[in-house]
Motif scaffolding. Sequence first.
Motif, PDB file in Angstrom:
ATOM      1  N   LEU A   1      11.489 -11.049   9.045  1.00  0.00           N
ATOM      2  CA  LEU A   1      10.601 -11.032   8.284  1.00  0.00           C
ATOM      3  C   LEU A   1       8.626 -10.979   9.070  1.00  0.00           C
ATOM      4  CD1 LEU A   1      10.504 -14.506   6.216  1.00  0.00           C
ATOM      5  CD2 LEU A   1       9.920 -12.098   5.611  1.00  0.00           C
ATOM      6  N   GLU A   2       9.453 -11.403  10.471  1.00  0.00           N
ATOM      7  CA  GLU A   2       8.561 -10.573  11.767  1.00  0.00           C
ATOM      8  C   GLU A   2       8.421  -9.643  12.031  1.00  0.00           C
ATOM      9  OE1 GLU A   2       8.506 -14.929  14.205  1.00  0.00           O
ATOM     10  OE2 GLU A   2      10.987 -13.400  14.529  1.00  0.00           O
ATOM     11  N   LYS A   3       9.301  -8.932  11.998  1.00  0.00           N
ATOM     12  CA  LYS A   3       9.069  -7.351  11.910  1.00  0.00           C
ATOM     13  C   LYS A   3       8.372  -7.195  10.777  1.00  0.00           C
ATOM     14  CE  LYS A   3      12.206  -4.894  10.348  1.00  0.00           C
ATOM     15  NZ  LYS A   3      13.044  -3.281   9.340  1.00  0.00           N
ATOM     16  N   TRP A   4       8.314  -7.450   9.950  1.00  0.00           N
ATOM     17  CA  TRP A   4       7.136  -6.596   8.787  1.00  0.00           C
ATOM     18  C   TRP A   4       6.349  -7.267   8.722  1.00  0.00           C
ATOM     19  CZ3 TRP A   4       7.911  -2.309   6.181  1.00  0.00           C
ATOM     20  CH2 TRP A   4       9.010  -1.789   6.793  1.00  0.00           C
ATOM     21  N   MET A   5       5.933  -8.514   9.280  1.00  0.00           N
ATOM     22  CA  MET A   5       4.335  -8.926   9.746  1.00  0.00           C
ATOM     23  C   MET A   5       4.155  -8.315  10.976  1.00  0.00           C
ATOM     24  SD  MET A   5       5.311 -12.767   9.305  1.00  0.00           S
ATOM     25  CE  MET A   5       3.668 -13.449  10.136  1.00  0.00           C
ATOM     26  N   GLN A   6       5.132  -7.680  12.290  1.00  0.00           N
ATOM     27  CA  GLN A   6       4.256  -6.934  13.328  1.00  0.00           C
ATOM     28  C   GLN A   6       3.564  -5.654  12.545  1.00  0.00           C
ATOM     29  OE1 GLN A   6       7.430  -8.026  15.538  1.00  0.00           O
ATOM     30  NE2 GLN A   6       6.355  -9.947  16.747  1.00  0.00           N
ATOM     31  N   ARG A   7       4.596  -5.283  11.802  1.00  0.00           N
ATOM     32  CA  ARG A   7       3.994  -3.508  11.534  1.00  0.00           C
ATOM     33  C   ARG A   7       3.234  -3.836  10.569  1.00  0.00           C
ATOM     34  NH1 ARG A   7       8.774  -0.099   9.566  1.00  0.00           N
ATOM     35  NH2 ARG A   7       7.149   1.543   9.535  1.00  0.00           N
ATOM     36  N   ASN A   8       2.697  -4.809   9.387  1.00  0.00           N
ATOM     37  CA  ASN A   8       1.665  -4.867   9.117  1.00  0.00           C
ATOM     38  C   ASN A   8       0.572  -5.323  10.660  1.00  0.00           C
ATOM     39  OD1 ASN A   8      -0.078  -5.299   6.358  1.00  0.00           O
ATOM     40  ND2 ASN A   8       0.117  -6.836   7.641  1.00  0.00           N
ATOM     41  N   VAL A   9       0.781  -5.538  11.112  1.00  0.00           N
ATOM     42  CA  VAL A   9      -0.648  -6.207  12.408  1.00  0.00           C
ATOM     43  C   VAL A   9      -1.153  -3.914  12.805  1.00  0.00           C
ATOM     44  CG1 VAL A   9      -0.946  -6.407  14.387  1.00  0.00           C
ATOM     45  CG2 VAL A   9      -0.195  -8.237  12.576  1.00  0.00           C
ATOM     46  N   GLU A  10      -0.071  -3.610  12.957  1.00  0.00           N
ATOM     47  CA  GLU A  10      -0.245  -2.372  13.911  1.00  0.00           C
ATOM     48  C   GLU A  10      -0.556  -1.261  12.397  1.00  0.00           C
ATOM     49  OE1 GLU A  10       3.819  -1.699  14.984  1.00  0.00           O
ATOM     50  OE2 GLU A  10       3.533  -3.118  16.548  1.00  0.00           O
ATOM     51  N   GLU A  11       0.294  -1.395  11.193  1.00  0.00           N
ATOM     52  CA  GLU A  11      -0.417   0.348  10.526  1.00  0.00           C
ATOM     53  C   GLU A  11      -0.691  -0.418   9.071  1.00  0.00           C
ATOM     54  OE1 GLU A  11       3.767   2.509   9.348  1.00  0.00           O
ATOM     55  OE2 GLU A  11       4.501   0.959  11.423  1.00  0.00           O
ATOM     56  N   ASN A  12      -1.519  -2.053   8.847  1.00  0.00           N
ATOM     57  CA  ASN A  12      -1.706  -2.754   8.025  1.00  0.00           C
ATOM     58  C   ASN A  12      -1.415  -1.926   6.573  1.00  0.00           C
ATOM     59  OD1 ASN A  12      -3.797  -3.411   6.055  1.00  0.00           O
ATOM     60  ND2 ASN A  12      -5.021  -1.979   6.007  1.00  0.00           N
ATOM     61  N   LEU A  13      -0.483  -2.244   6.713  1.00  0.00           N
ATOM     62  CA  LEU A  13       0.763  -2.418   4.741  1.00  0.00           C
ATOM     63  C   LEU A  13       0.158  -2.428   4.226  1.00  0.00           C
ATOM     64  CD1 LEU A  13       4.121  -1.750   6.567  1.00  0.00           C
ATOM     65  CD2 LEU A  13       2.447   0.584   6.820  1.00  0.00           C
ATOM     66  N   TYR A  14      -0.161  -3.854   3.640  1.00  0.00           N
ATOM     67  CA  TYR A  14       0.092  -4.832   2.802  1.00  0.00           C
ATOM     68  C   TYR A  14      -2.093  -5.466   1.973  1.00  0.00           C
ATOM     69  CZ  TYR A  14       2.838  -7.934   5.457  1.00  0.00           C
ATOM     70  OH  TYR A  14       2.920  -8.150   6.783  1.00  0.00           O
ATOM     71  N   SER A  15      -1.926  -5.720   3.829  1.00  0.00           N
ATOM     72  CA  SER A  15      -2.786  -7.001   3.691  1.00  0.00           C
ATOM     73  C   SER A  15      -4.164  -6.697   2.839  1.00  0.00           C
ATOM     74  CB  SER A  15      -3.835  -7.204   5.735  1.00  0.00           C
ATOM     75  OG  SER A  15      -2.933  -8.257   6.330  1.00  0.00           O
ATOM     76  N   SER A  16      -4.556  -5.624   2.730  1.00  0.00           N
ATOM     77  CA  SER A  16      -6.394  -5.353   2.567  1.00  0.00           C
ATOM     78  C   SER A  16      -5.826  -4.636   0.959  1.00  0.00           C
ATOM     79  CB  SER A  16      -6.981  -3.998   3.208  1.00  0.00           C
ATOM     80  OG  SER A  16      -6.651  -3.517   3.268  1.00  0.00           O
ATOM     81  N   THR A  17      -4.764  -4.809   0.501  1.00  0.00           N
ATOM     82  CA  THR A  17      -3.798  -4.062  -0.968  1.00  0.00           C
ATOM     83  C   THR A  17      -4.852  -5.460  -2.582  1.00  0.00           C
ATOM     84  OG1 THR A  17      -2.219  -5.121  -0.460  1.00  0.00           O
ATOM     85  CG2 THR A  17      -2.644  -2.918  -0.070  1.00  0.00           C
ATOM     86  N   LEU A  18      -4.518  -4.983  -3.321  1.00  0.00           N
ATOM     87  CA  LEU A  18      -5.263  -5.401  -4.416  1.00  0.00           C
ATOM     88  C   LEU A  18      -4.819  -7.374  -4.787  1.00  0.00           C
ATOM     89  CD1 LEU A  18      -7.002  -5.764  -6.669  1.00  0.00           C
ATOM     90  CD2 LEU A  18      -5.087  -4.926  -8.030  1.00  0.00           C
ATOM     91  N   GLY A  19      -3.031  -7.317  -4.125  1.00  0.00           N
ATOM     92  CA  GLY A  19      -2.829  -8.966  -4.452  1.00  0.00           C
ATOM     93  C   GLY A  19      -2.913  -9.517  -3.513  1.00  0.00           C
ATOM     94  N   GLY A  20      -3.190  -9.045  -2.300  1.00  0.00           N
ATOM     95  CA  GLY A  20      -3.991  -9.870  -1.059  1.00  0.00           C
ATOM     96  C   GLY A  20      -2.767 -10.952  -1.267  1.00  0.00           C
ATOM     97  N   GLY A  21      -1.436 -10.577  -1.181  1.00  0.00           N
ATOM     98  CA  GLY A  21      -0.589 -11.550  -0.568  1.00  0.00           C
ATOM     99  C   GLY A  21       0.128 -10.910   0.389  1.00  0.00           C
ATOM    100  N   VAL A  22      -0.437 -11.327   1.660  1.00  0.00           N
ATOM    101  CA  VAL A  22      -0.498 -11.700   3.098  1.00  0.00           C
ATOM    102  C   VAL A  22       0.678 -13.226   3.619  1.00  0.00           C
ATOM    103  CG1 VAL A  22      -1.913 -10.434   4.144  1.00  0.00           C
ATOM    104  CG2 VAL A  22      -1.913 -13.255   3.663  1.00  0.00           C
TER     105      VAL A  22
ATOM    106  N   ASP B   1       1.179  -1.347   0.465  1.00  0.00           N
ATOM    107  CA  ASP B   1      -0.534  -0.029  -0.134  1.00  0.00           C
ATOM    108  C   ASP B   1       1.040   1.321  -0.082  1.00  0.00           C
ATOM    109  OD1 ASP B   1      -1.611   2.143   0.110  1.00  0.00           O
ATOM    110  OD2 ASP B   1      -2.978   1.001   2.042  1.00  0.00           O
ATOM    111  N   TYR B   2       1.289   1.362  -1.091  1.00  0.00           N
ATOM    112  CA  TYR B   2       2.188   2.917  -1.637  1.00  0.00           C
ATOM    113  C   TYR B   2       0.979   4.355  -0.648  1.00  0.00           C
ATOM    114  CZ  TYR B   2       5.632   0.494  -3.682  1.00  0.00           C
ATOM    115  OH  TYR B   2       6.781  -0.485  -4.377  1.00  0.00           O
ATOM    116  N   ARG B   3       0.430   3.916  -0.390  1.00  0.00           N
ATOM    117  CA  ARG B   3      -0.345   5.325   0.243  1.00  0.00           C
ATOM    118  C   ARG B   3       0.440   5.470   2.081  1.00  0.00           C
ATOM    119  NH1 ARG B   3      -6.399   3.621  -0.040  1.00  0.00           N
ATOM    120  NH2 ARG B   3      -5.338   1.891   0.789  1.00  0.00           N
ATOM    121  N   LYS B   4       0.731   4.337   2.351  1.00  0.00           N
ATOM    122  CA  LYS B   4       1.631   4.713   3.928  1.00  0.00           C
ATOM    123  C   LYS B   4       2.828   4.847   4.164  1.00  0.00           C
ATOM    124  CE  LYS B   4      -1.791   3.073   5.264  1.00  0.00           C
ATOM    125  NZ  LYS B   4      -2.859   1.574   6.147  1.00  0.00           N
TER     126      LYS B   4
END
Length: 350
Positions: free
Chosen positions: A247-268, A208-211
Motif C-alpha cells: 500500500l505504501e508503494k502505491w501511495m508513493q507512486r501516486n505522489v510522483e505520478e498522480n495516479l488517482y488523487s484527482s479522479t472522480l472517486g476521490g478515494g485517496v 486514472d486509466y490515462r496513466k
Amino acid sequence: ILPLVSVNQILLVLLVLTVCAILYSKVHQVPLALRNETVDLENPEEMEEEIPVVICAAAGRMGAAVAAISSIYSNTEANVLFYIIGLKTTIPHIRKWIENSKLKEIKFKVVEFNPMVLKGKIRQDASRPELLQPLNFVRFYLPLLIQKHEKVIYLDDDVIVQGDIQELYDTKLAPGHAAAFSDDCDLPSTHEMVRSVGMQNTYMGFLDYRKQAIRDLGISPSTCSFNPGVIVGNMTEWKHQRITQQLEKWMQRNVEENLYSSTLGGGVATSPMLIVFHGKYSSINPMWHIRHLGWSPDARYSEQFLQEAKLLHWNGRYKPWDYPSVHTDLWENWFIPDPSGKFKLSRPDS
C-alpha cells in the motif's frame, strides 16, 4: 493345587467379564467429537473469544466513533475489545467521553497513531481535504497497531451496527486472503440509488486509466470496486503478504505520478487498496455493509430495507451528525451526547 476344571472355569468367567466390559464401554462411550464439543462449551475461554474492533476517533467527528461503539456494544453479548485510534491531541477527549458516559462499561484500548508514518506518501488534493486526514490511513497499518490478534474488524467511524458483531467476525476468509470487503456491485436494491446520485462503483471511478502505470495493472476499468470502510482482516496473512508495504508503494507512486488523487472517486485511501487487493479478497455478507447513505441529502432507502440491514454506512459528504443528511433518526438512536459539550449535532433547529 486347584483342579484343572476349576482353573478353566475361572478363566472362562474372566473372559466373559472382559468381553462384557468391552461391550459396555463401546455402547456407552461418548464419541470423541461430542466430548470435544462438550469441553468447548464448558470452557469459558472458548466461549469468551475476544473480538477486536478498530475505530478511529478523529477531531471534529468523535461523536461518530461514539455512536458506532454504542451501537455495537448494545447489540451483542460477545466479548468485544474496542481499539480506539486517535492522534495525540484528540485522545484525552475521547477517553473522557467514554469514561463519563454509559460506555464506561466497555472494554477498550486507546492507541495513538503517529502521522509521521505518512510523510511523503500523501499527495495534497484541495478538492477533498477531509480525505487526507491521517486517520483515514489507519486501516493500512492494522498489524502494527493491533499486535496480539489474528483476526480483526476495522470499521469507519460513520457507521452504526444493528446486528450482532459476532456474525461479522465469523465471516470466512478464503485461504491466502488477508481481508474481506463488500463489493460495490453486490446490492441490487441500491442500483437505482447509485444511478440517481452518480456514485462510482467500478475501478474507472477511482483510478486514472490515462496513466500507463494503471493500464499496466491489466485491471478492466469496468471491474467492480469494493468499499474498505468495513474490513474483516487476517493479520497473519496481512503480514506474510506485506500488505502495508505494498500500500505504501502505491501511495508513493501516486505522489510522483498522480495516479488517482484527482479522479472522480476521490478515494485517496480506497484506490491503493483496490490495486493491492484486486482479485485477492473474500466477500462480506451484503447486509453487513449497507452504504451510500451519505452520498446525497435527498436519496433515501426504504425503511423496511434499513430495518433489515445489519450495518449502515454514511459514506459520502452528508454525514448524519451534520445537516443536511438522511436517515439521521437511525444514527441518533445510538449517539451519546458529549459530557464536555465540545461536540454538538448540527440540526436545522439548533
